[in-house]
Design an enzyme around this catalytic site. Structure first.
Site: not given
Ligand SMILES: Cc1cc2nc3c(=O)[nH]c(=O)nc-3n(C[C@H](O)[C@H](O)[C@H](O)COP(=O)(O)OP(=O)(O)OC[C@H]3O[C@@H](n4cnc5c(N)ncnc54)[C@H](O)[C@@H]3O)c2cc1C
Ligand SMILES: Cc1cc2nc3c(=O)[nH]c(=O)nc-3n(C[C@H](O)[C@H](O)[C@H](O)COP(=O)(O)OP(=O)(O)OC[C@H]3O[C@@H](n4cnc5c(N)ncnc54)[C@H](O)[C@@H]3O)c2cc1C
Lengths: 60, 461, 461
Positions: B138, B313, B267, B30, B437, B178-179
């Site tokens: 390179t 890339l 490039r 390098e 969810h 992209v750049i």
């Molecule tokens: C604080 C908290 C955070 C949570 N976070 C997540 C999470 O991030 N991800 C996730 O996947 N789950 C999460 N859960 C769990 C998720 O909310 C429940 O699994 C989901 O709501 C169950 O859906 P359900 O339709 O079975 O029942 P519910 O969402 O409880 O709906 C049942 C509905 O039936 C109605 N109902 C009940 N009895 C009757 C009736 N006799 N007549 C008419 N209507 C009736 C109620 O009023 C209610 O609206 C969380 C729960 C809590 C409490």
């Molecule tokens: C601003 C910018 C943002 C980028 N963002 C992304 C991104 O988000 N995601 C992505 O996938 N790609 C991105 N790229 C592209 C990515 O950087 C290149 O595709 C990647 O670095 C290529 O890898 P490489 O190993 O082929 O070459 P390089 O990373 O260019 O490495 C080549 C190396 O060989 C060395 N070298 C060259 N000639 C000689 C020699 N004769 N003797 C000894 N050493 C030598 C150089 O010094 C260098 O270190 C970006 C590029 C730029 C410029």
């Protein structure tokens, strides 16, 4: 190409390969897969289908 | 097996580690910094700066969520310092990983002097290194188009844009890839007035056009002015500013002034110093030619990453690096780009994998589309974000062909759909998967349901 | 087909929409608010409040990233207002979706008066509704254990905790399940001193123990005191405080005082008012018995969600709601929980799908484990977060059996692994999938590589 049937007898084939095989009437059993890890991919099914057609043509 | 890797970026260092894992005796050359473009002047520094910019925007808009901060300021020196801390830590990490894998690292410039031998110019001497296998990684450097005045001191490339000491008041960004768009996102968030000039008729040409229009509208809302089908004619140093003369879509001429002009039109491969001809390595104007095993025409010499001039890339470079290392060590691996995601770190994030609708259409693929607006997703709403998820599937078998996400966490969400494409999943498998969810990921399932006009949380007609 | 759904939560309203999509003539009975527990006093309000709390923490810690906010304050009334805005908007959304799908909504309390008929007590009258099919989705309510003093005015349930007008100075949380831990995360971030009392020997018993220990340590660092194997004996109103007497692990007695005591020891099915016996619906102490088609013992009557007393999660209720609706409309669907994720909105997030290591061990499964620490992930580092990804795979075929993520965006990242489990993917398929850089998702692939001791970004031994 590797055989795509595991020891448990399951066929390793991509979902697309399976659907294509059903559509073209290709039997996956006995096919070898060219995909990752020997999975049957669509290309293999197409090839098998063409070979089959070629063979039937020759037989006729 | 002696394996020598040239270049220590994400292509090279990953190849070196993989080769070492497989028992190779590995040397990595390098010339500058381990981690290459990616860790030092690419992916990581941009995202570190963008993270600060995002925190700034969030702190300013906190009142909406009941979080009141009266006097929010950007300490840009601190922002840059934080960026440096992160990159340094990651570069040190790479060094440690190479050492732990017993990869010998040589600092110097490598060039071929034969089919199986390179010379390395180190600080003090020139070393000759012979190896069984070579992996070239390179990388690339910013392209500098021959536009009059481009050498003005206010014209910077991405490296310059990431190393500014102050947030400029205004910036003209030439190139809406992209750049360019990430730097527009970054500095506009920090208060810089941005104009983007793009020659093509749309920014981010590899992304799905419909979603690109949405992010364009979001950028416009933040004051980023974007001119497409517009060509830069010249730059002129005007003291504190640079004047950028462009030819607009309608043929008229316009001048934009900015404190800086960022040149981000693309490039080019960094292979000049390599002496490719000495080893007889085939290349197309510096882009090394390889097959899907990452082999060049010369047996035992592989090339990966930006230097082959295909998909520039980091994760592609790394994936190819693994493939090359495996093949160099006697395995049989091929590189397949079908699961390759493209990400843009806009706000919200933008990510894509597989076919865009444009590509599907132009390739004559029979496809169907499912969409779900993130305005109807509880988690996105909680985060104060919106966007869209769009899925392209084959019409006959409904296999996932492409996925496009504009929304919070898009760059991480795209992984599920990359796996789906890789496994040739049809929409049935995505539908059968329970999505937690409340998450943004739920909207992936909804978009897939929409393909069959059976989304739950949006009215399907 | 006349389909009547009882309960308008995520189980009921999703079932109603799905049945309507399939051509059913659908009536939905809801006694209180559409959206049920989830939208009104559950998932959504907790996450809305948690989002504000997260923004508060980030704004306070902004200096690390160069974002300086001198005087960050919580306007808790505004925080609550924002929560209400979100829940109202989502509830209105559900109303609109039901209307668009031509679901007739009746406000009232439903109870069976026969096998195919219910009565609904609305505000003014009692309606009799006959239907071909019924889907019961009446959800659950907080359980209130018979502990002396539990009626003290400072004892609140989750609904009360989400509707406080001020951030209490201190809170004793009884029950370290998801709800208890999320509320601990929320109020500790807002400056409340929290003590969690858990009867079992670990909090969050459904999550992987190794990662749970990590989140416990993080909570402890934020000043949340957690006592496991500890039993609440009594509550005592002490004016401004409530005194909670507990029996510690070692048998000793201790008293904790708090401005509030949250009772979050679990939830019980809400089926009392339903008159299950009138229709002859089999149940186990109020938990309605169903098969995997969500059918009760009475033909034509289905039950879904919390009211069956199994997995009390919104996405499970919705998934079961779809299954019940499909079966009610003559299709043939089964509910399978194998892809069901569990999420906890701690900071960072915590998510899990499939087998935990504990479950794998106790079920005698032959498994291997791959882990990757997020401290070595660039994106997590940029966000200032760490954590761990842990994958459990079968020893023989290396199919993904379980995945556990403690880290930023974990709740969305888990989707990829839920799909992998649903598709019976082996680690080969996850490895073959290119993961974008720089993302947290990259660490999923690394954890999977670690299963074969070939992770790139961590030293495998
Ligand atoms: C604080 C908290 C955070 C949570 N976070 C997540 C999470 O991030 N991800 C996730 O996947 N789950 C999460 N859960 C769990 C998720 O909310 C429940 O699994 C989901 O709501 C169950 O859906 P359900 O339709 O079975 O029942 P519910 O969402 O409880 O709906 C049942 C509905 O039936 C109605 N109902 C009940 N009895 C009757 C009736 N006799 N007549 C008419 N209507 C009736 C109620 O009023 C209610 O609206 C969380 C729960 C809590 C409490
Ligand atoms: C601003 C910018 C943002 C980028 N963002 C992304 C991104 O988000 N995601 C992505 O996938 N790609 C991105 N790229 C592209 C990515 O950087 C290149 O595709 C990647 O670095 C290529 O890898 P490489 O190993 O082929 O070459 P390089 O990373 O260019 O490495 C080549 C190396 O060989 C060395 N070298 C060259 N000639 C000689 C020699 N004769 N003797 C000894 N050493 C030598 C150089 O010094 C260098 O270190 C970006 C590029 C730029 C410029």
């Amino acid at each position: 190409k590797a055989a795509a049937v595991t020891e448990t007898g399951r066929i390793k084939a991509s979902p697309l390969a399976k659907k294509t095989a059903v559509d073209l009437g290709v039997d996956l059993i006995g096919l070898s897969g060219s995909g990752t890890g020997g999975r049957i991919i669509q290309k293999d099914v197409f090839e098998a289908s063409e070979n089959h057609e070629a063979q039937t043509a020759v037989q006729k | 097996m002696k394996v020598t890797v040239i270049g220590g970026g994400p292509g090279g260092y990953v190849a070196a580690i993989r080769a070492a894992q497989l028992g190779g005796e590995v040397t990595l050359i390098e010339k500058e910094n381990l981690g290459g473009t990616c860790l030092n002047v690419g992916c990581i520094p941009t995202k570190a700066l963008l993270h600060s910019a995002e925190l700034y925007e969030e702190a300013k808009e906190g009142a909406k969520y009941g979080i009141i901060a009266t006097d929010v300021k950007v300490d840009f020196a601190k922002v840059q310092e934080r960026k440096k801390t992160v990159t340094k830590q990651l570069v040190a990490g790479v060094k440690g990983l190479l050492a732990a894998n017993k990869v010998k690292v040589v600092k110097g410039v490598a060039s071929f002097i034969g089919r199986d031998v390179i010379e390395v110019k180190t600080e003090k001497a020139t070393e000759i290194i012979k190896a069984d296998k070579f992996i070239i990684a390179t990388g690339s450097i910013p392209a500098k188009p021959p536009i009059p005045g481009i050498d003005s001191k206010q014209c910077i490339d991405s490296t310059g844009a990431l190393e500014l000491h102050e947030v400029p008041k205004s910036m003209v960004i030439v190139g809406g890839g992209v750049i360019g768009i990430e730097i527009a996102t970054l500095y506009s968030a920090l208060g810089c007035k941005i104009v983007v000039i793009e020659m093509l008729d749309e920014i981010l040409p590899m992304m799905d056009g419909e979603l690109t229009k949405m992010i364009r509208a979001k950028l416009a809302k933040k004051g980023v002015e974007i001119f497409t089908s517009t060509k830069v004619m010249s730059f002129k140093d005007a003291g504190g500013n640079v004047e950028v003369t462009v030819e607009m879509k309608d043929g008229s001429t316009k001048v934009f002034a900015g404190e800086k002009a960022l040149i981000s039109i693309g490039r080019k491969t960094n292979t000049k110093a390599l002496g490719l001809e000495k080893a007889g390595i085939a290349n197309d104007r510096g882009r090394i030619t390889v097959n899907d095993k990452m082999e060049t025409n010369v047996s035992g010499i592989y090339a990966v990453g930006d230097c082959i001039g295909k998909i520039m890339l980091a994760h592609v470079a790394s994936a190819q690096g693994e493939v090359a290392a495996e093949n160099a060590c006697g395995h049989n691996s091929v590189f397949d780009s079908k699961t390759n995601p493209s990400c843009v770190y806009t706000k919200p994030e933008f990510a894509s994998v597989g076919l865009t609708e444009e590509a599907a259409r132009s390739q004559g693929v029979d496809y169907i589309v499912g969409k779900f607006p993130l305005a109807a997703n509880g988690r996105a709403m909680i985060m104060g974000e919106d966007g869209m998820i769009k899925i392209i599937a084959g019409k006959k078998y409904k296999e996932v062909l492409g996925a496009h996400i504009l929304g919070p966490r898009a760059t991480d969400l795209i992984g599920e759909l990359a796996l789906a494409i890789g496994m040739e999943a049809t929409i049935d498998e995505v539908i059968a998967t329970i999505h937690a969810h409340p998450t943004v990921a739920e909207a992936i399932r909804e978009a897939v349901l929409a393909l069959e006009k059976r989304a739950i949380h949006v009215v399907d007609r």
